[in-house]
Write a protein that holds these residues in place. Structure first.
Motif, PDB file in Angstrom:
ATOM      1  N   LEU A   9       0.766  -1.308  -0.010  1.00  0.00           N
ATOM      2  CA  LEU A   9       0.027   0.028   0.133  1.00  0.00           C
ATOM      3  C   LEU A   9       0.862   1.281  -0.145  1.00  0.00           C
ATOM      4  N   THR A  10       2.036   1.429   0.899  1.00  0.00           N
ATOM      5  CA  THR A  10       2.783   2.353   0.740  1.00  0.00           C
ATOM      6  C   THR A  10       3.412   2.525  -0.380  1.00  0.00           C
ATOM      7  N   MET A  11       3.955   1.727  -1.110  1.00  0.00           N
ATOM      8  CA  MET A  11       4.374   1.690  -2.555  1.00  0.00           C
ATOM      9  C   MET A  11       3.531   2.381  -3.324  1.00  0.00           C
ATOM     10  N   LYS A  12       1.847   2.100  -3.374  1.00  0.00           N
ATOM     11  CA  LYS A  12       1.138   2.533  -4.160  1.00  0.00           C
ATOM     12  C   LYS A  12       1.118   4.133  -3.927  1.00  0.00           C
ATOM     13  N   LEU A  13       0.959   4.690  -2.489  1.00  0.00           N
ATOM     14  CA  LEU A  13       0.968   5.946  -2.356  1.00  0.00           C
ATOM     15  C   LEU A  13       2.305   6.980  -2.390  1.00  0.00           C
ATOM     16  N   VAL A  14       3.393   6.228  -2.483  1.00  0.00           N
ATOM     17  CA  VAL A  14       4.438   6.958  -2.853  1.00  0.00           C
ATOM     18  C   VAL A  14       4.432   7.013  -4.270  1.00  0.00           C
ATOM     19  N   ASP A  15       4.032   6.091  -5.153  1.00  0.00           N
ATOM     20  CA  ASP A  15       3.796   6.230  -6.525  1.00  0.00           C
ATOM     21  C   ASP A  15       3.009   7.422  -6.941  1.00  0.00           C
TER      22      ASP A  15
END
Length: 345
Positions: free
Chosen positions: A66-72
């Motif tokens: 989820l964090t990677m998605k929000l960083v993207d």
């Protein structure tokens, strides 16, 4: 991955394991799900592909995704000072944060300098109720009686930390202005069709038909039957082995540049890259080996449940093993370890 030279029913009987579910990944796709035993001792609810187990700390793998998605999406920054984004609560500044500020990268790889207070982060006590993340981080609940702060300079030491993932949860809630479970539903569960995956702080509002009870090493139901952890990002996920395998596939696809939910290839690879000189830790997962032979794992161990996710993202194979019995020994020393060794043989 294939099961070889193991009689799972016999091993379950040997270890007093009541229910077990395995989903295998081979060639970049789910190759099969096998289910054994029952969801509750003394009942006839048999384990099937819709059976929901407590994933415990495998929640951290989901939080990493989820964090990677929000960083993207530009909502989060891996290397900025998290205090610049946190609104509801801030990491207290002290002598250890003078030269290095705590970043999301530090939190995801357990290198923030934060160490969980002894005896903290137990299962939900219904008489006490559910704490807010702010109450928890301020040390104002029986779940964590000491305020969370930095004990070592960030990056100097590795300390596995539930508190670090509670901070990530608060960060996500602050930037999205939504509850964590809602963000996960919208960004992960719905697009990946993980329809049997849940974050429940209470079991009052769920159909318990597919939910497994937890059992102890003697095969007896644990107190509360459905032990919950009121720290969703750290340990609150309930899911099936099949749903969890879909998340593993999403990571594998993201690494190939074919994410369904919009994680870039570069960030997916960053998630499974050794962080800050610690060769064993990525973001919410642990690492072994390198390059094409890279193995990633995530382990869940809580009251009444033990489970394991293992994947070889570049070989496009993996497995999810979930049980509803806590054996009192490390996963690799019990039935999960026997299955894992069988898969690798």
């Amino acid at each position: 991955m294939k099961l070889k030279n193991i009689n799972i029913e016999e091993r379950m009987k040997h270890y007093n394991v009541q229910g077990l579910s395995i989903t295998l990944i081979e060639g970049g796709q789910i190759s099969g799900t096998k289910n054994y035993g029952i969801l509750e001792v003394g009942c006839n609810r048999k384990t099937n592909e819709d059976s929901i187990f407590s994933a415990c700390s495998i929640s951290k793998f989901l939080t990493g995704m989820l964090t990677m998605k929000l960083v993207d999406e530009g909502l989060l920054d891996l290397d900025g000072d998290v205090n610049e984004i946190l609104e509801s609560w801030k990491i207290p500044e002290n002598e250890f944060t003078k030269n290095k500020k705590v970043t999301l990268r530090h939190l995801l790889s357990h290198q923030s300098g934060i160490k969980d207070p002894e005896g903290s982060f137990s299962e939900l006590n219904t008489e006490i109720g559910v704490p807010s993340m702010v109450e928890l981080l301020e040390g104002r609940t029986p779940y964590c009686k000491t305020p969370i702060n930095v004990k070592y300079e960030p990056e100097s030491e590795f300390h596995y930390s539930d508190a670090g993932f509670c901070i990530i949860q608060q960060l996500i809630e602050d930037v999205t202005e939504k509850p964590f479970h809602q963000v996960v539903n919208e960004q992960i569960f719905e697009p990946l069709r993980m329809t049997n995956s849940h974050f429940h702080i209470t079991m009052l509002d769920v159909d318990r038909l597919n939910f497994s009870c937890g059992h102890n090493k003697n095969g007896e139901i644990v107190g509360g039957k459905y032990p919950l952890y009121p720290y969703p990002a750290a340990s609150g996920l309930w899911t099936t082995s099949l749903n969890l395998a879909e998340l593993v596939l999403e990571l594998m696809n993201s690494v190939k540049g074919a994410s369904k939910i919009g994680i870039s290839e570069s960030l997916a690879k960053e998630m499974i890259t050794p962080q800050r000189g610690k060769r064993w830790t990525g973001f919410g997962v642990f690492l072994e080996g390198s390059e094409k032979e890279l193995e990633i794992t995530s382990l869940g161990w809580g009251v009444g449940f033990q489970c394991m996710m293992v994947a070889f993202p570049f070989l496009e194979k993996g497995a999810v093993i979930m049980t509803n019995t806590e054996l009192g020994v490390h996963q690799l020393e019990g039935i999960i370890g026997k299955i894992y060794k069988s898969l690798l043989s």
